[in-house]
Scaffold this active site. Structure first.
Site, mmCIF file in Angstrom:
data_model
loop_
_atom_site.group_PDB
_atom_site.id
_atom_site.type_symbol
_atom_site.label_atom_id
_atom_site.label_comp_id
_atom_site.label_asym_id
_atom_site.label_seq_id
_atom_site.Cartn_x
_atom_site.Cartn_y
_atom_site.Cartn_z
ATOM 1 N N HIS A 96 0.813 -1.217 0.073
ATOM 2 C CA HIS A 96 -0.002 -0.079 0.037
ATOM 3 C C HIS A 96 0.775 1.269 0.089
ATOM 4 O O HIS A 96 2.088 1.429 0.874
ATOM 5 C CB HIS A 96 -0.829 0.042 1.140
ATOM 6 C CG HIS A 96 -1.681 1.289 1.488
ATOM 7 N ND1 HIS A 96 -2.664 1.618 0.944
ATOM 8 C CD2 HIS A 96 -1.448 2.231 2.377
ATOM 9 C CE1 HIS A 96 -3.117 2.803 1.126
ATOM 10 N NE2 HIS A 96 -2.311 3.261 2.119
ATOM 11 N N SER A 156 0.817 5.451 0.297
ATOM 12 C CA SER A 156 -0.089 6.512 0.331
ATOM 13 C C SER A 156 0.810 7.997 0.868
ATOM 14 O O SER A 156 1.949 7.557 1.436
ATOM 15 C CB SER A 156 -1.163 6.483 1.452
ATOM 16 O OG SER A 156 -1.788 7.714 2.050
#
Length: 369
Positions: free
Chosen positions: A236, A238
């Site tokens: 992930h 971000s």
């Protein structure tokens, strides 16, 4: 013990009888006749064997009942006996470079180091001077148009922290390991004092990486290449910001690793996975790329890595990055290293995923492996 040569002066004053005196003189003359025959007896460690040796040399009646075992001859000085626990000589740099992937990912049994030991993942560096040809003062995406314009300077600082740890050794398959990794990359307007030197962008990237080594008997490829590993991963990424500058995505990846001598090559394919809610950066992989080809070369003390990301389309997007490092102290190549980085294309940061730029950074990398 009284030496035999001292017994004659002692026997005379005592006026021993003729038989005893005669026997003593005979024993004394025998000892003097062969003084060197008893030399091997002195080195016998066992008292019983040493006494038997003296009895045999001096013709004692019981000498035949006790066999004499002489000490083994010492090895000649020209052929010393090797130490059983002596440490092997260190492998030459060429051999170490040839096993770069194995040492980095602990592919061979001899390279295993157990679980929960922190190691580096991607390079850890500080670039106090990082300059770009096009600073992104108005980041935007199709779902989040820009609402303001910043006053960033093209010269800033860039640094990266990237660590990993093995969390499961011999996971499911023989020699396979499961790793957890975390990478944080920041761009800091260090030289922008009028704007209070803000952080322009920071990306956070946790990952799970499953590493499967290829057995040595199966890893041979044409041209002297060796297929060393297969990786399966999930991650992930971000930037941790709120709208309209929020950017994030989830991905699955498959990586093949091969090497030949000082050169190692990795081919990685990323697949974006579904996300809940509004997509902050649609078509992200159409800009930053869906496949990555990375080649690392370690000739001696230098390490150079060339990485190309491609969208698998004729779009002219993607990026190319060159990283080069050399030790500050050549006697400690795993320590502080000079670091140079060139970047050209899209996606140097998530905030810039659809913004093209060329940049160069100068600084140091902190530690290796």
């Amino acid at each position: 013990m009284i030496h035999p040569t001292h017994m004659t002066p002692i026997l005379t004053p005592l006026r021993l009888g003729a038989p005893v005196a005669t026997a003593a003189l005979l024993w004394h003359s025998t000892a003097l006749a062969n003084p060197t025959d008893a030399a091997p007896c002195r080195s016998l460690p066992d008292p019983a064997q040493r006494l038997a040796c003296y009895d045999r040399v001096f013709d004692h009646p019981q000498a035949a009942a006790a066999p004499v075992v002489l000490p083994a001859a010492a090895p000649p000085a020209s052929a010393p006996t090797p130490l059983a626990n002596a440490a092997p000589d260190p492998a030459p740099e060429s051999a170490q470079a040839a096993n770069m992937l194995s040492r980095f990912w602990e592919l061979d049994r001899a390279d295993k180091r157990g679980t929960f030991f922190l190691k580096t993942y991607q390079p850890n560096f500080v670039l106090p001077l990082h300059s770009t040809s096009s600073i992104n003062n108005a980041p935007a995406s199709p779902t989040h148009p820009s609402t303001s314009t910043a006053n960033y300077r093209p010269t800033e600082a860039k640094f990266q922290l990237s660590l990993r740890a093995k969390i499961w050794e011999d996971a499911l398959l023989p020699g396979a390991d499961l790793w957890g990794a975390y990478t944080q990359r920041s761009f800091w307007q260090l030289w922008n004092e009028p704007a209070s030197s803000p952080f322009r962008s920071t990306d956070y990237q946790p990952e799970l990486i499953y590493v499967i080594p290829v057995p040595r008997e199966l890893d041979k490829l044409p041209g002297g290449w060796h297929w060393r590993m297969l990786q399966l991963g999930w991650g992930h990424q971000s930037n941790g910001q709120s709208d309209p500058q929020s950017r994030s995505w989830n991905f699955a990846q498959t990586t093949l690793g091969v090497e030949r001598g000082e050169l190692s090559v990795r081919l990685r394919v990323n697949r974006r996975t579904s996300e809940r809610g509004v997509d902050d950066n649609p078509h992200l992989t159409d800009y930053i790329g869906k496949a990555e080809l990375s080649a690392s070369w370690a000739p001696g003390l230098s390490i150079a890595t060339l990485t190309h990301r491609n969208t698998l389309k004729l779009s002219g997007r993607g990026s190319t990055q060159l990283d080069w490092s050399y030790p500050v102290d050549s006697n400690h190549p795993q320590g502080l290293r000079w670091y140079v980085q060139f970047f050209s294309g899209y996606g140097e940061t998530l905030l810039d995923y659809n913004h093209r730029q060329n940049s160069m950074g100068l600084g140091v990398s902190l530690f290796q492996y």
